[in-house]
Scaffold this motif. Structure first.
Motif, PDB file in Angstrom:
ATOM      1  N   SER A   1      28.374 -75.161 -71.449  1.00 29.18           N
ATOM      2  CA  SER A   1      27.741 -76.465 -71.257  1.00 29.18           C
ATOM      3  C   SER A   1      26.335 -76.514 -71.857  1.00 29.18           C
ATOM      4  O   SER A   1      25.935 -77.529 -72.433  1.00 29.18           O
ATOM      5  N   ARG A   2      25.567 -75.415 -71.737  1.00 25.31           N
ATOM      6  CA  ARG A   2      24.189 -75.418 -72.230  1.00 25.31           C
ATOM      7  C   ARG A   2      24.111 -75.474 -73.747  1.00 25.31           C
ATOM      8  O   ARG A   2      23.119 -75.949 -74.308  1.00 25.31           O
ATOM      9  N   THR A   3      25.142 -74.994 -74.433  1.00 26.56           N
ATOM     10  CA  THR A   3      25.085 -74.898 -75.895  1.00 26.56           C
ATOM     11  C   THR A   3      26.045 -75.858 -76.611  1.00 26.56           C
ATOM     12  O   THR A   3      26.071 -75.888 -77.836  1.00 26.56           O
ATOM     13  N   ALA A   4      26.816 -76.612 -75.848  1.00 27.86           N
ATOM     14  CA  ALA A   4      27.846 -77.468 -76.460  1.00 27.86           C
ATOM     15  C   ALA A   4      27.251 -78.560 -77.345  1.00 27.86           C
ATOM     16  O   ALA A   4      27.942 -79.076 -78.242  1.00 27.86           O
ATOM     17  N   THR A   5      25.997 -78.936 -77.104  1.00 28.30           N
ATOM     18  CA  THR A   5      25.377 -80.009 -77.886  1.00 28.30           C
ATOM     19  C   THR A   5      24.611 -79.496 -79.107  1.00 28.30           C
ATOM     20  O   THR A   5      23.958 -80.287 -79.788  1.00 28.30           O
ATOM     21  N   ARG A   6      24.672 -78.198 -79.373  1.00 26.42           N
ATOM     22  CA  ARG A   6      23.999 -77.689 -80.572  1.00 26.42           C
ATOM     23  C   ARG A   6      24.620 -78.314 -81.818  1.00 26.42           C
ATOM     24  O   ARG A   6      25.822 -78.621 -81.834  1.00 26.42           O
ATOM     25  N   PRO A   7      23.821 -78.511 -82.859  1.00 27.76           N
ATOM     26  CA  PRO A   7      24.285 -79.326 -84.001  1.00 27.76           C
ATOM     27  C   PRO A   7      25.586 -78.868 -84.645  1.00 27.76           C
ATOM     28  O   PRO A   7      26.414 -79.710 -85.009  1.00 27.76           O
ATOM     29  N   ILE A   8      25.790 -77.580 -84.810  1.00 23.82           N
ATOM     30  CA  ILE A   8      27.025 -77.109 -85.449  1.00 23.82           C
ATOM     31  C   ILE A   8      28.190 -77.227 -84.480  1.00 23.82           C
ATOM     32  O   ILE A   8      29.271 -77.713 -84.836  1.00 23.82           O
ATOM     33  N   ALA A   9      27.989 -76.817 -83.238  1.00 26.83           N
ATOM     34  CA  ALA A   9      29.062 -76.880 -82.245  1.00 26.83           C
ATOM     35  C   ALA A   9      29.514 -78.318 -81.991  1.00 26.83           C
ATOM     36  O   ALA A   9      30.702 -78.581 -81.790  1.00 26.83           O
ATOM     37  N   SER A  10      28.574 -79.258 -82.021  1.00 29.53           N
ATOM     38  CA  SER A  10      28.911 -80.658 -81.754  1.00 29.53           C
ATOM     39  C   SER A  10      29.408 -81.401 -82.990  1.00 29.53           C
ATOM     40  O   SER A  10      29.826 -82.555 -82.890  1.00 29.53           O
ATOM     41  N   GLY A  11      29.334 -80.779 -84.152  1.00 23.02           N
ATOM     42  CA  GLY A  11      29.822 -81.408 -85.376  1.00 23.02           C
ATOM     43  C   GLY A  11      28.803 -82.246 -86.117  1.00 23.02           C
ATOM     44  O   GLY A  11      29.139 -82.868 -87.137  1.00 23.02           O
ATOM     45  N   GLU A  12      27.547 -82.258 -85.667  1.00 21.51           N
ATOM     46  CA  GLU A  12      26.515 -83.021 -86.382  1.00 21.51           C
ATOM     47  C   GLU A  12      26.219 -82.409 -87.749  1.00 21.51           C
ATOM     48  O   GLU A  12      25.827 -83.117 -88.679  1.00 21.51           O
ATOM     49  N   ILE A  13      26.368 -81.088 -87.856  1.00 23.71           N
ATOM     50  CA  ILE A  13      26.122 -80.369 -89.108  1.00 23.71           C
ATOM     51  C   ILE A  13      27.346 -79.513 -89.398  1.00 23.71           C
ATOM     52  O   ILE A  13      27.867 -78.827 -88.514  1.00 23.71           O
ATOM     53  N   THR A  14      27.809 -79.536 -90.638  1.00 24.48           N
ATOM     54  CA  THR A  14      28.956 -78.719 -91.020  1.00 24.48           C
ATOM     55  C   THR A  14      28.503 -77.294 -91.344  1.00 24.48           C
ATOM     56  O   THR A  14      27.307 -77.031 -91.524  1.00 24.48           O
ATOM     57  N   GLN A  15      29.459 -76.394 -91.441  1.00 20.45           N
ATOM     58  CA  GLN A  15      29.141 -75.012 -91.786  1.00 20.45           C
ATOM     59  C   GLN A  15      28.486 -74.923 -93.161  1.00 20.45           C
ATOM     60  O   GLN A  15      27.547 -74.150 -93.358  1.00 20.45           O
ATOM     61  N   PHE A  16      28.975 -75.715 -94.099  1.00 19.15           N
ATOM     62  CA  PHE A  16      28.400 -75.676 -95.447  1.00 19.15           C
ATOM     63  C   PHE A  16      26.964 -76.193 -95.440  1.00 19.15           C
ATOM     64  O   PHE A  16      26.075 -75.609 -96.072  1.00 19.15           O
ATOM     65  N   GLN A  17      26.715 -77.289 -94.732  1.00 21.75           N
ATOM     66  CA  GLN A  17      25.349 -77.810 -94.637  1.00 21.75           C
ATOM     67  C   GLN A  17      24.420 -76.788 -93.984  1.00 21.75           C
ATOM     68  O   GLN A  17      23.272 -76.619 -94.413  1.00 21.75           O
ATOM     69  N   ALA A  18      24.918 -76.109 -92.959  1.00 20.21           N
ATOM     70  CA  ALA A  18      24.115 -75.081 -92.298  1.00 20.21           C
ATOM     71  C   ALA A  18      23.815 -73.925 -93.257  1.00 20.21           C
ATOM     72  O   ALA A  18      22.709 -73.376 -93.258  1.00 20.21           O
ATOM     73  N   LEU A  19      24.798 -73.572 -94.080  1.00 20.89           N
ATOM     74  CA  LEU A  19      24.605 -72.484 -95.038  1.00 20.89           C
ATOM     75  C   LEU A  19      23.540 -72.851 -96.070  1.00 20.89           C
ATOM     76  O   LEU A  19      22.677 -72.024 -96.417  1.00 20.89           O
ATOM     77  N   VAL A  20      23.575 -74.078 -96.560  1.00 21.13           N
ATOM     78  CA  VAL A  20      22.560 -74.540 -97.514  1.00 21.13           C
ATOM     79  C   VAL A  20      21.182 -74.538 -96.858  1.00 21.13           C
ATOM     80  O   VAL A  20      20.177 -74.097 -97.456  1.00 21.13           O
TER      81      VAL A  20
END
Length: 387
Positions: free
Chosen positions: A159-178
């Motif tokens: 519950s504490r981490t579910a809203t993190r940008p990657i977990a919630s889908g706000e940022i994709t893995q590729f965007q995070a990698l860049v």
């Protein structure tokens, strides 16, 4: 005709009869205006279209209970993130810019080392402090990005981490990698401002930064690996000032930092121990369980011993040892008072370690300035003897 109507309206019974209608019409008008404002602010992409957790971090309790309202600017880290453009906010939250405690805990061992390396009677090198501050911000952001990329599936179940940008889908893995590439490039730019010894030493820490998030899948001691990673600045700060490490000072300081991390991050891990059991990740909190305070007491003794040894080898003076004594009291209170079964208290004790680190830095700086005063007194005594 108008005079007659006016006199009629002014009669007491007419006023009494018409007043409710007037008030009702005015109230309806205000209500329609309020609904229009709400509709405008609650459109997708609005600053108020946020999760409840986000609202409670940014706004006061009275405003956080509403889905809509007016954007307020605050000089707090969370407020600055909220004031940024909407498309930028997920990236700032990914690097935990809204939660600077981690940056402090990464930066403070660097400042200790830089302070101990300063010449007697001198303040720490301000340029180095600034460079390491920027580097800590970037590397903490890069570490959080790597952690969230590894842990996105775990984060969705907690519950504490579910809203993190990657977990919630706000940022994709590729965007995070860049984004990670950008942070590491900027951090490399900071590292290249140092001497060659420090560049090689700093580059050696990257393997720890990348592999730390995997440790919680392998061992009950991921906090130990985090300590090795977070306190690398205790080595790097001295070498950046002096050109190489004096291991008689740097090694005890580094070990003390690792022990410190084991203390505060074990306390932090107790917040998530129930969720960690469910998703199958390991931590020292699960390893120690009800024996946590006994283990933390041992880490405290090891940390204080390392600080004393580093101080002796660096020729530190009375203010430094006074600060170490204050650190001992602070740690004793943390270990004694923490309620490991209350997440709120665990967070409070964890966050208090910023003040502990600043207290030790103050002792290092004043202890170094004290050296100059003692040197002056010694020269005065020599002059008086020679005369």
């Amino acid at each position: 005709m108008m005079c007659t109507r006016l006199l009629t309206l002014l009669k007491p019974h007419a006023v009494k009869r018409n007043l409710p209608h007037i008030c009702s019409a005015r109230f309806s008008s205000l209500r329609r205006q309020h609904e229009n404002i709400i509709t405008a602010f609650c459109q997708p992409g609005s600053c108020f279209n946020k999760s409840d957790d986000h609202k409670h971090r940014i706004w006061s309790p009275s405003l956080a209970g509403h889905n809509c309202g007016t954007r307020f600017f605050s000089l707090t880290p969370a407020g600055i993130v909220n004031a940024a453009p909407v498309f930028v906010q997920p990236y700032l939250r990914l690097m935990r810019l809204d939660k600077p405690i981690g940056t402090w805990l990464l930066y403070l061992p660097c400042t200790w080392s830089i302070g101990l390396a300063a010449d007697p009677g001198c303040l720490p090198d301000l340029r180095m402090l600034a460079l390491f501050g920027v580097g800590a911000l970037l590397m903490r952001g890069a570490g959080c990005t790597i952690n969230d990329m590894w842990d996105k599936d775990f984060d969705r179940k907690v519950s504490r981490t579910a809203t993190r940008p990657i977990a919630s889908g706000e940022i994709t893995q590729f965007q995070a990698l860049v984004f990670l590439g950008g942070q590491l490039s900027l951090a490399l730019g900071v590292l290249l401002c140092l001497n060659y010894y420090s560049i090689a030493l700093g580059a050696a820490s990257l393997s720890l930064v990348v592999t730390y998030p995997l440790m919680k899948r392998i061992t009950y001691w991921p906090q130990f690996v985090l300590g090795l990673t977070f306190n690398w600045g205790a080595l790097l700060g001295w070498s950046a000032v002096k050109g190489s490490c004096d291991w008689s000072v740097c090694l005890p300081l580094y070990v003390s930092g690792v022990m410190w991390t084991l203390i505060y991050d074990t306390i932090y891990a107790h917040q998530d121990k129930d969720d960690d059991l469910k998703v199958g990740v390991k931590s020292t909190a699960l390893r120690f369980q009800e024996n946590t305070k006994l283990w933390l007491s041992g880490f405290t003794g090891a940390m204080l011993s390392g600080l004393v040894l580093a101080g002796v080898n660096a020729d530190q003076t009375l203010p430094y040892y006074c600060a170490v004594s204050a650190v001992a009291i602070h740690l004793a209170h943390q270990v004694y008072a923490v309620d490991i079964n209350r997440p709120e208290d665990c967070w409070k004790k964890f966050a208090s370690n910023r003040n502990l680190g600043l207290l030790l830095l103050l002792g290092i700086v004043t202890g170094n300035l004290w050296k100059k005063r003692n040197d002056d007194q010694y020269e005065t005594q020599l002059n008086s003897i020679s005369n």
